[in-house]
Motif scaffolding. Structure first.
Motif, PDB file in Angstrom:
ATOM      1  N   UNK A 100       6.293   7.857   3.843  1.00  0.00           N
ATOM      2  CA  UNK A 100       6.995   6.638   4.244  1.00  0.00           C
ATOM      3  C   UNK A 100       7.090   6.589   5.762  1.00  0.00           C
ATOM      4  N   UNK A 101       6.629   5.504   6.328  1.00  0.00           N
ATOM      5  CA  UNK A 101       6.624   5.359   7.784  1.00  0.00           C
ATOM      6  C   UNK A 101       8.048   5.241   8.328  1.00  0.00           C
ATOM      7  N   UNK A 117      13.086   1.326   1.756  1.00  0.00           N
ATOM      8  CA  UNK A 117      13.104   2.721   1.323  1.00  0.00           C
ATOM      9  C   UNK A 117      14.055   2.905   0.139  1.00  0.00           C
ATOM     10  N   UNK A 118      15.180   2.207   0.177  1.00  0.00           N
ATOM     11  CA  UNK A 118      16.130   2.273  -0.935  1.00  0.00           C
ATOM     12  C   UNK A 118      15.501   1.705  -2.202  1.00  0.00           C
ATOM     13  N   UNK A 119      14.714   0.650  -2.040  1.00  0.00           N
ATOM     14  CA  UNK A 119      13.999   0.084  -3.196  1.00  0.00           C
ATOM     15  C   UNK A 119      13.041   1.102  -3.783  1.00  0.00           C
ATOM     16  N   UNK A 120      12.330   1.829  -2.917  1.00  0.00           N
ATOM     17  CA  UNK A 120      11.443   2.884  -3.398  1.00  0.00           C
ATOM     18  C   UNK A 120      12.230   3.884  -4.251  1.00  0.00           C
ATOM     19  N   UNK A 121      13.390   4.260  -3.736  1.00  0.00           N
ATOM     20  CA  UNK A 121      14.215   5.227  -4.451  1.00  0.00           C
ATOM     21  C   UNK A 121      14.667   4.724  -5.805  1.00  0.00           C
ATOM     22  N   UNK A 122      15.093   3.463  -5.849  1.00  0.00           N
ATOM     23  CA  UNK A 122      15.527   2.877  -7.119  1.00  0.00           C
ATOM     24  C   UNK A 122      14.369   2.791  -8.103  1.00  0.00           C
ATOM     25  N   UNK A 152       0.829  -1.204   0.000  1.00  0.00           N
ATOM     26  CA  UNK A 152       0.000   0.000   0.000  1.00  0.00           C
ATOM     27  C   UNK A 152       0.867   1.258   0.000  1.00  0.00           C
ATOM     28  N   UNK A 153       1.927   1.238   0.786  1.00  0.00           N
ATOM     29  CA  UNK A 153       2.833   2.381   0.853  1.00  0.00           C
ATOM     30  C   UNK A 153       3.525   2.587  -0.492  1.00  0.00           C
ATOM     31  N   UNK A 154       3.940   1.502  -1.098  1.00  0.00           N
ATOM     32  CA  UNK A 154       4.619   1.580  -2.389  1.00  0.00           C
ATOM     33  C   UNK A 154       3.693   2.147  -3.467  1.00  0.00           C
ATOM     34  N   UNK A 155       2.439   1.692  -3.500  1.00  0.00           N
ATOM     35  CA  UNK A 155       1.489   2.171  -4.499  1.00  0.00           C
ATOM     36  C   UNK A 155       1.219   3.662  -4.328  1.00  0.00           C
TER      37      UNK A 155
END
Length: 208
Positions: A144-145, A153-158, A6-9
């Motif tokens: 982001x929690x 979080x690094x994956x989100x950034x990538x 859910x956070x990623x979406x």
């Protein structure tokens, strides 16, 4: 990883609207696509994506919090970004009329010679963009929690860097098509000067 879906979406949706909105990145990719062709514009797009990693890195290191608490540091970033955009705008305003044959030859020469410069240009435009700084600051502090693991979080950034690269590469491919370039180049140096005005206006907007 599913627990963070859910956070990623939410992040993916916010990033899509941010990257799709017109700004310095779009103006530069448009300029490179029309003036110097597809390969050069793709290098610029890659530079924009690399600039994303700068924002992600300082957010992961906690520098974003320091930046948000220091108006002086943020103002310095704004002025540097504004100066860089204004510099590119002035360079574009100085464009001079050339005949079609010389223009094609110059275009071919610049496309093959300045790939590194195109990469650097895209990188600096994004890395120095205060709008991007505010976006990532909000993302990493409000969306982001704090309990989200650093690797996630690094994956989100990538993901955001990759998505940015795909988006602007798509724009570069579309804008560098022969018919599109011919349409804009029919105006010759006036198109360059128009882009120059846009870049200077963006510089003023960044500072203010």
């Amino acid at each position: 990883m599913l627990e963070y879906l859910d956070e990623f979406l939410l992040i993916a949706l916010a990033h899509f609207f941010a990257v799709a909105s017109p700004g310095p990145d779009f103006a530069v990719v448009l300029k490179q696509s029309i003036q110097r062709g597809r390969a050069n514009a793709l290098w610029t797009s890659a530079g924009v994506a690399l600039g994303i990693l700068v924002h992600v890195t300082y957010c992961l290191l906690g520098v974003a919090i320091v930046l948000s608490q220091s108006p002086a540091m943020f103002n310095i970033l704004k002025y540097v970004a504004g100066a860089y955009l204004a510099y590119m705008g002035v360079q574009a305003l100085r464009a001079k009329p050339v005949n079609g044959k010389d223009s094609a030859a110059d275009l071919e020469h610049q496309t093959s010679e300045h790939a590194v410069y195109a990469l650097r240009r895209g990188f600096l435009v994004n890395a120095l963009n205060p709008k991007a700084t505010l976006f990532f600051l909000s993302l990493f502090t409000l969306v982001i929690a704090p309990t989200t693991p650093t690797p996630v979080q690094a994956f989100y950034g990538l993901y955001m860097a990759l998505a940015t690269w795909i988006w602007f590469s798509f724009l570069a491919i579309v804008l560098s098509r022969a018919k599109v370039r011919a349409f804009f180049q029919s105006a010759g140096h006036w198109f360059d000067r128009g882009i120059g005005v846009v870049l200077i206006a963006l510089a003023v907007r960044v500072v203010l």
